[in-house]
Scaffold this active site. Sequence first.
Site, PDB file in Angstrom:
ATOM      1  N   GLU A   1      -3.270  -2.587  13.442  1.00 57.05           N
ATOM      2  CA  GLU A   1      -1.935  -2.039  13.653  1.00 57.05           C
ATOM      3  C   GLU A   1      -1.703  -1.261  14.957  1.00 57.05           C
ATOM      4  OE1 GLU A   1      -0.732   0.057  10.089  1.00 57.05           O
ATOM      5  OE2 GLU A   1      -0.477  -1.834   9.007  1.00 57.05           O
TER       6      GLU A   1
ATOM      7  N   GLU B   1      -2.768  -7.425   5.634  1.00 59.49           N
ATOM      8  CA  GLU B   1      -2.378  -6.253   4.841  1.00 59.49           C
ATOM      9  C   GLU B   1      -1.011  -6.478   4.229  1.00 59.49           C
ATOM     10  OE1 GLU B   1      -2.240  -2.174   6.058  1.00 59.49           O
ATOM     11  OE2 GLU B   1      -4.167  -2.317   7.088  1.00 59.49           O
TER      12      GLU B   1
END
Length: 349
Positions: free
Chosen positions: A169, A280
Amino acid sequence: MFTFLLTTLAVAGRALAAPVAERADGVQFIGTNIAGFDFGCSIQGACNLTQATPPLSSLGGPDGAGQMQHFVKDDGMNMFRLPVGWQYLINNKLGGTLDSGNLGRYDQLVQACLATGAYCIVDIHNYARWNGQIIGQGGPTNDQFVNLWTQIATKYASQSKMVFGVMNEPHDVPDINKWADTVQAVVTAIRGAGAKNQMILLPGNDWTSAAAMPTKSGPALLKVKNPDGSTDGLIFDVHKYLDSDNSGTHTECVTDNISGAFQPLATWLRTNKRQALNSETGGGNTASCQKYLCAQIQFLNQNTDVFLGYTGWSAGAFNPQTYELSEVPAKNGNSWTDTSLVKACIKKQ
Protein backbone atom coordinates in the site's frame (compact mmCIF):
# COMPACT_ATOMS: atom_id res chain seq x y z
CA MET A 1 -2.95 -2.83 5.82
CA PHE A 2 -4.76 0.44 6.50
CA THR A 3 -7.04 -1.04 9.18
CA PHE A 4 -4.56 -2.42 11.68
CA LEU A 5 -2.34 0.57 11.49
CA LEU A 6 -5.03 2.86 12.52
CA THR A 7 -4.46 0.93 15.90
CA THR A 8 -0.32 -27.32 -9.29
CA LEU A 9 -1.16 -24.46 -11.43
CA ALA A 10 1.48 -22.97 -13.70
CA VAL A 11 1.10 -19.33 -12.95
CA ALA A 12 4.71 -18.24 -12.94
CA GLY A 13 7.05 -17.55 -15.80
CA ARG A 14 5.91 -18.07 -19.36
CA ALA A 15 2.47 -19.23 -18.32
CA LEU A 16 1.57 -15.61 -17.65
CA ALA A 17 2.68 -14.21 -20.98
CA ALA A 18 -0.98 -14.08 -22.04
CA PRO A 19 -4.25 -14.18 -20.09
CA VAL A 20 -5.29 -17.65 -19.00
CA ALA A 21 -8.65 -19.13 -19.82
CA GLU A 22 -11.44 -18.91 -17.30
CA ARG A 23 -11.76 -21.99 -15.10
CA ALA A 24 -15.14 -23.40 -14.17
CA ASP A 25 -14.26 -23.38 -10.50
CA GLY A 26 -13.09 -19.79 -10.39
CA VAL A 27 -9.81 -18.03 -9.74
CA GLN A 28 -6.55 -19.89 -9.39
CA PHE A 29 -5.71 -18.63 -5.92
CA ILE A 30 -7.72 -18.16 -2.76
CA GLY A 31 -6.35 -17.55 0.69
CA THR A 32 -5.79 -15.11 3.50
CA ASN A 33 -3.12 -13.01 5.15
CA ILE A 34 -1.27 -14.44 8.14
CA ALA A 35 -0.43 -11.21 9.94
CA GLY A 36 1.79 -10.56 12.95
CA PHE A 37 5.32 -9.80 11.84
CA ASP A 38 3.98 -6.46 10.57
CA PHE A 39 2.43 -5.46 13.91
CA GLY A 40 3.86 -2.17 15.15
CA CYS A 41 4.31 -0.73 11.65
CA SER A 42 2.49 2.55 10.96
CA ILE A 43 1.19 3.94 7.70
CA GLN A 44 4.27 6.19 7.68
CA GLY A 45 6.53 3.14 7.47
CA ALA A 46 7.82 3.35 11.04
CA CYS A 47 7.97 0.00 12.83
CA ASN A 48 8.17 -0.62 16.57
CA LEU A 49 9.85 -4.00 16.62
CA THR A 50 8.72 -4.71 20.18
CA GLN A 51 5.14 -4.93 18.90
CA ALA A 52 5.82 -7.56 16.24
CA THR A 53 3.83 -10.67 17.14
CA PRO A 54 5.06 -13.81 15.38
CA PRO A 55 1.98 -15.87 14.48
CA LEU A 56 3.72 -19.08 15.50
CA SER A 57 3.10 -21.15 18.62
CA SER A 58 6.77 -22.13 18.56
CA LEU A 59 7.59 -18.46 19.19
CA GLY A 60 4.93 -17.93 21.84
CA GLY A 61 2.25 -16.57 19.50
CA PRO A 62 -0.94 -17.90 17.93
CA ASP A 63 -0.75 -21.06 15.85
CA GLY A 64 -0.43 -19.58 12.38
CA ALA A 65 1.05 -22.81 11.06
CA GLY A 66 -2.00 -24.70 12.27
CA GLN A 67 -4.26 -22.05 10.77
CA MET A 68 -2.65 -22.48 7.37
CA GLN A 69 -2.82 -26.26 7.57
CA HIS A 70 -6.53 -26.01 8.37
CA PHE A 71 -7.20 -23.47 5.61
CA VAL A 72 -5.54 -25.72 3.02
CA LYS A 73 -6.99 -29.02 4.22
CA ASP A 74 -10.51 -27.94 5.12
CA ASP A 75 -11.13 -24.83 3.01
CA GLY A 76 -9.20 -25.46 -0.19
CA MET A 77 -6.99 -22.38 0.18
CA ASN A 78 -3.73 -22.35 -1.75
CA MET A 79 -2.14 -18.94 -1.12
CA PHE A 80 -1.07 -17.05 1.99
CA ARG A 81 0.32 -13.54 2.30
CA LEU A 82 2.89 -13.12 5.07
CA PRO A 83 3.27 -9.42 6.02
CA VAL A 84 6.50 -8.29 7.67
CA GLY A 85 8.10 -4.95 8.49
CA TRP A 86 11.20 -3.91 6.55
CA GLN A 87 12.80 -2.82 9.83
CA TYR A 88 12.11 -6.21 11.36
CA LEU A 89 13.99 -8.12 8.68
CA ILE A 90 17.14 -6.00 8.98
CA ASN A 91 16.80 -5.11 12.68
CA ASN A 92 16.45 -1.39 11.99
CA LYS A 93 19.74 -1.12 10.07
CA LEU A 94 18.81 0.57 6.80
CA GLY A 95 20.91 -0.81 3.97
CA GLY A 96 22.21 -3.63 6.13
CA THR A 97 22.08 -7.39 5.79
CA LEU A 98 19.12 -9.48 6.82
CA ASP A 99 19.24 -10.03 10.57
CA SER A 100 19.84 -13.72 11.16
CA GLY A 101 17.65 -13.90 14.26
CA ASN A 102 14.67 -11.96 12.92
CA LEU A 103 14.92 -13.51 9.47
CA GLY A 104 15.10 -16.92 11.08
CA ARG A 105 11.87 -16.27 12.94
CA TYR A 106 10.09 -14.95 9.85
CA ASP A 107 11.43 -17.86 7.81
CA GLN A 108 9.74 -20.26 10.22
CA LEU A 109 6.43 -18.80 9.03
CA VAL A 110 7.53 -18.99 5.40
CA GLN A 111 8.55 -22.62 5.77
CA ALA A 112 5.28 -23.46 7.55
CA CYS A 113 3.46 -21.91 4.61
CA LEU A 114 5.50 -23.77 2.00
CA ALA A 115 4.98 -27.04 3.90
CA THR A 116 1.25 -26.80 3.19
CA GLY A 117 1.90 -26.80 -0.55
CA ALA A 118 0.43 -23.29 -0.87
CA TYR A 119 1.93 -20.27 -2.61
CA CYS A 120 3.50 -17.86 -0.11
CA ILE A 121 3.74 -14.09 -0.56
CA VAL A 122 6.56 -12.16 1.12
CA ASP A 123 4.92 -8.79 1.78
CA ILE A 124 7.06 -5.83 2.88
CA HIS A 125 4.48 -3.89 4.88
CA ASN A 126 5.96 -0.36 4.82
CA TYR A 127 3.74 1.82 2.62
CA ALA A 128 6.66 2.83 0.34
CA ARG A 129 8.42 4.36 3.34
CA TRP A 130 11.08 4.03 5.99
CA ASN A 131 10.31 6.10 9.08
CA GLY A 132 8.14 8.55 7.18
CA GLN A 133 10.42 9.07 4.18
CA ILE A 134 9.45 7.79 0.73
CA ILE A 135 11.70 5.34 -1.08
CA GLY A 136 13.55 6.92 -3.99
CA GLN A 137 11.91 10.28 -3.37
CA GLY A 138 13.79 11.86 -0.49
CA GLY A 139 13.93 8.82 1.76
CA PRO A 140 15.80 5.53 1.41
CA THR A 141 17.54 5.19 -1.91
CA ASN A 142 16.45 2.74 -4.54
CA ASP A 143 19.74 0.94 -3.93
CA GLN A 144 18.88 0.44 -0.25
CA PHE A 145 15.49 -1.00 -1.16
CA VAL A 146 17.02 -3.13 -3.90
CA ASN A 147 19.54 -4.43 -1.36
CA LEU A 148 16.69 -5.74 0.79
CA TRP A 149 14.97 -7.47 -2.10
CA THR A 150 18.18 -8.90 -3.54
CA GLN A 151 18.80 -10.67 -0.25
CA ILE A 152 15.23 -11.94 0.03
CA ALA A 153 15.16 -13.16 -3.57
CA THR A 154 18.52 -14.85 -3.19
CA LYS A 155 17.27 -16.76 -0.16
CA TYR A 156 14.07 -17.96 -1.83
CA ALA A 157 15.12 -18.19 -5.48
CA SER A 158 14.84 -21.98 -5.51
CA GLN A 159 11.29 -21.97 -4.15
CA SER A 160 8.91 -21.96 -7.10
CA LYS A 161 5.87 -21.17 -4.91
CA MET A 162 7.32 -18.03 -3.38
CA VAL A 163 5.70 -14.79 -4.53
CA PHE A 164 7.42 -11.44 -4.04
CA GLY A 165 5.11 -8.64 -2.90
CA VAL A 166 7.28 -5.59 -3.54
CA MET A 167 5.52 -3.20 -1.13
CA ASN A 168 2.26 -2.95 0.78
CA GLU A 169 0.00 0.00 0.00
CA PRO A 170 2.15 2.90 -1.19
CA HIS A 171 0.23 6.13 -0.62
CA ASP A 172 0.74 9.83 -1.26
CA VAL A 173 3.79 9.11 -3.37
CA PRO A 174 4.50 12.40 -5.19
CA ASP A 175 5.87 11.05 -8.48
CA ILE A 176 4.34 7.84 -9.78
CA ASN A 177 6.89 7.61 -12.59
CA LYS A 178 9.76 7.68 -10.12
CA TRP A 179 7.94 5.05 -8.08
CA ALA A 180 7.65 2.90 -11.22
CA ASP A 181 11.43 3.28 -11.61
CA THR A 182 11.84 2.02 -8.04
CA VAL A 183 9.63 -0.98 -8.77
CA GLN A 184 11.58 -1.63 -11.96
CA ALA A 185 14.85 -1.68 -10.02
CA VAL A 186 13.41 -4.25 -7.60
CA VAL A 187 12.07 -6.45 -10.41
CA THR A 188 15.45 -6.40 -12.14
CA ALA A 189 17.19 -7.28 -8.87
CA ILE A 190 14.82 -10.15 -8.03
CA ARG A 191 15.29 -11.70 -11.45
CA GLY A 192 19.02 -11.11 -11.26
CA ALA A 193 19.19 -12.91 -7.92
CA GLY A 194 17.99 -16.10 -9.57
CA ALA A 195 14.22 -15.90 -9.02
CA LYS A 196 13.56 -16.15 -12.73
CA ASN A 197 9.97 -17.34 -12.84
CA GLN A 198 8.24 -16.55 -9.55
CA MET A 199 5.41 -14.04 -9.52
CA ILE A 200 6.24 -10.47 -8.52
CA LEU A 201 3.38 -8.23 -7.36
CA LEU A 202 3.57 -4.66 -8.66
CA PRO A 203 2.14 -2.11 -6.20
CA GLY A 204 0.62 1.19 -7.23
CA ASN A 205 -0.01 4.42 -5.34
CA ASP A 206 -3.33 5.30 -3.60
CA TRP A 207 -3.09 2.41 -1.10
CA THR A 208 -2.82 0.02 -4.08
CA SER A 209 -6.45 0.78 -4.86
CA ALA A 210 -8.11 -1.43 -7.46
CA ALA A 211 -10.26 1.55 -8.43
CA ALA A 212 -7.31 3.88 -8.99
CA MET A 213 -5.03 1.43 -10.80
CA PRO A 214 -6.33 1.88 -14.39
CA THR A 215 -6.00 5.67 -14.48
CA LYS A 216 -3.42 6.61 -11.84
CA SER A 217 -0.67 4.05 -11.18
CA GLY A 218 -1.29 1.50 -13.90
CA PRO A 219 -0.10 3.51 -16.90
CA ALA A 220 3.24 4.16 -15.20
CA LEU A 221 3.65 0.58 -13.99
CA LEU A 222 2.99 -0.82 -17.46
CA LYS A 223 6.56 0.08 -18.36
CA VAL A 224 8.00 -2.24 -15.70
CA LYS A 225 9.54 -5.24 -17.46
CA ASN A 226 11.66 -8.27 -16.80
CA PRO A 227 15.32 -8.03 -17.88
CA ASP A 228 14.42 -9.87 -21.11
CA GLY A 229 11.78 -7.26 -21.93
CA SER A 230 8.81 -9.51 -21.15
CA THR A 231 6.13 -9.01 -18.51
CA ASP A 232 5.87 -12.71 -17.62
CA GLY A 233 5.00 -13.16 -13.95
CA LEU A 234 4.61 -9.43 -13.29
CA ILE A 235 1.19 -9.13 -11.69
CA PHE A 236 -0.60 -5.96 -10.63
CA ASP A 237 -1.16 -5.90 -6.87
CA VAL A 238 -4.53 -4.40 -5.89
CA HIS A 239 -6.54 -3.96 -2.67
CA LYS A 240 -10.17 -3.09 -2.09
CA TYR A 241 -12.26 -2.98 1.06
CA LEU A 242 -16.02 -2.80 1.14
CA ASP A 243 -16.89 -0.45 4.01
CA SER A 244 -18.15 3.12 3.80
CA ASP A 245 -14.75 4.79 3.48
CA ASN A 246 -12.73 1.90 1.97
CA SER A 247 -10.51 1.81 5.07
CA GLY A 248 -11.31 -1.68 6.29
CA THR A 249 -12.04 -0.33 9.76
CA HIS A 250 -15.78 -1.03 9.90
CA THR A 251 -17.62 -4.28 10.45
CA GLU A 252 -20.40 -3.37 8.01
CA CYS A 253 -19.98 -3.38 4.23
CA VAL A 254 -21.80 -1.11 1.77
CA THR A 255 -20.52 -2.04 -1.72
CA ASP A 256 -19.37 -4.97 -3.83
CA ASN A 257 -16.86 -2.72 -5.67
CA ILE A 258 -17.82 -4.19 -9.03
CA SER A 259 -18.98 -1.17 -11.02
CA GLY A 260 -16.64 1.25 -9.25
CA ALA A 261 -13.45 -0.80 -9.27
CA PHE A 262 -13.26 -4.34 -10.59
CA GLN A 263 -15.22 -3.95 -13.83
CA PRO A 264 -13.14 -0.97 -15.00
CA LEU A 265 -9.99 -2.73 -13.84
CA ALA A 266 -10.92 -5.88 -15.74
CA THR A 267 -11.41 -3.86 -18.92
CA TRP A 268 -8.07 -2.12 -18.47
CA LEU A 269 -6.25 -5.38 -17.78
CA ARG A 270 -7.72 -6.99 -20.89
CA THR A 271 -6.81 -4.02 -23.02
CA ASN A 272 -3.21 -4.29 -21.84
CA LYS A 273 -3.11 -8.11 -21.73
CA ARG A 274 -2.20 -8.14 -18.05
CA GLN A 275 -3.42 -9.73 -14.82
CA ALA A 276 -3.97 -8.71 -11.19
CA LEU A 277 -4.18 -10.26 -7.74
CA ASN A 278 -6.33 -8.79 -4.97
CA SER A 279 -3.98 -9.38 -2.04
CA GLU A 280 -6.12 -7.60 0.57
CA THR A 281 -9.88 -7.54 0.93
CA GLY A 282 -12.32 -8.34 3.65
CA GLY A 283 -14.92 -7.14 6.11
CA GLY A 284 -16.64 -7.87 9.37
CA ASN A 285 -18.33 -11.13 10.20
CA THR A 286 -21.70 -9.59 9.41
CA ALA A 287 -24.54 -10.21 6.99
CA SER A 288 -23.74 -7.10 4.96
CA CYS A 289 -20.12 -8.16 4.42
CA GLN A 290 -21.15 -11.67 3.50
CA LYS A 291 -23.47 -10.20 0.88
CA TYR A 292 -21.02 -7.78 -0.67
CA LEU A 293 -17.77 -9.74 -0.34
CA CYS A 294 -19.35 -12.86 -1.81
CA ALA A 295 -20.59 -10.76 -4.75
CA GLN A 296 -17.14 -9.22 -5.25
CA ILE A 297 -15.50 -12.64 -5.21
CA GLN A 298 -18.11 -14.00 -7.61
CA PHE A 299 -17.13 -11.28 -10.07
CA LEU A 300 -13.46 -12.26 -9.79
CA ASN A 301 -14.44 -15.89 -10.35
CA GLN A 302 -16.27 -14.85 -13.53
CA ASN A 303 -13.25 -12.96 -14.88
CA THR A 304 -10.37 -15.33 -14.35
CA ASP A 305 -8.64 -14.31 -17.55
CA VAL A 306 -7.52 -11.14 -15.76
CA PHE A 307 -7.91 -11.89 -12.03
CA LEU A 308 -5.65 -14.58 -10.56
CA GLY A 309 -7.21 -14.61 -7.11
CA TYR A 310 -7.43 -12.96 -3.72
CA THR A 311 -6.18 -13.19 -0.14
CA GLY A 312 -8.46 -11.97 2.63
CA TRP A 313 -7.47 -9.75 5.54
CA SER A 314 -6.76 -11.27 8.01
CA ALA A 315 -5.88 -14.29 10.06
CA GLY A 316 -2.63 -14.84 11.96
CA ALA A 317 -1.94 -13.06 15.24
CA PHE A 318 -5.04 -10.87 15.45
CA ASN A 319 -7.31 -11.26 18.47
CA PRO A 320 -10.58 -12.60 17.04
CA GLN A 321 -12.53 -11.18 19.97
CA THR A 322 -11.42 -7.58 19.34
CA TYR A 323 -10.33 -7.26 15.72
CA GLU A 324 -13.07 -6.06 13.37
CA LEU A 325 -11.91 -7.95 10.29
CA SER A 326 -10.78 -11.17 11.93
CA GLU A 327 -10.46 -14.26 9.76
CA VAL A 328 -8.78 -16.17 12.60
CA PRO A 329 -10.35 -19.63 12.96
CA ALA A 330 -11.20 -20.95 16.41
CA LYS A 331 -9.45 -24.13 17.51
CA ASN A 332 -11.20 -26.73 19.62
CA GLY A 333 -9.08 -29.79 20.23
CA ASN A 334 -7.91 -30.94 16.82
CA SER A 335 -10.62 -29.16 14.86
CA TRP A 336 -10.97 -25.60 13.62
CA THR A 337 -14.06 -23.46 13.10
CA ASP A 338 -13.97 -20.67 10.54
CA THR A 339 -15.38 -17.20 10.97
CA SER A 340 -18.74 -16.66 9.32
CA LEU A 341 -17.22 -14.50 6.55
CA VAL A 342 -14.57 -17.07 5.66
CA LYS A 343 -17.17 -19.82 5.71
CA ALA A 344 -19.59 -17.88 3.50
CA CYS A 345 -17.24 -16.28 0.96
CA ILE A 346 -13.59 -17.32 1.07
CA LYS A 347 -13.74 -21.05 1.72
CA LYS A 348 -13.71 -22.95 -1.55
CA GLN A 349 -17.31 -23.94 -2.10
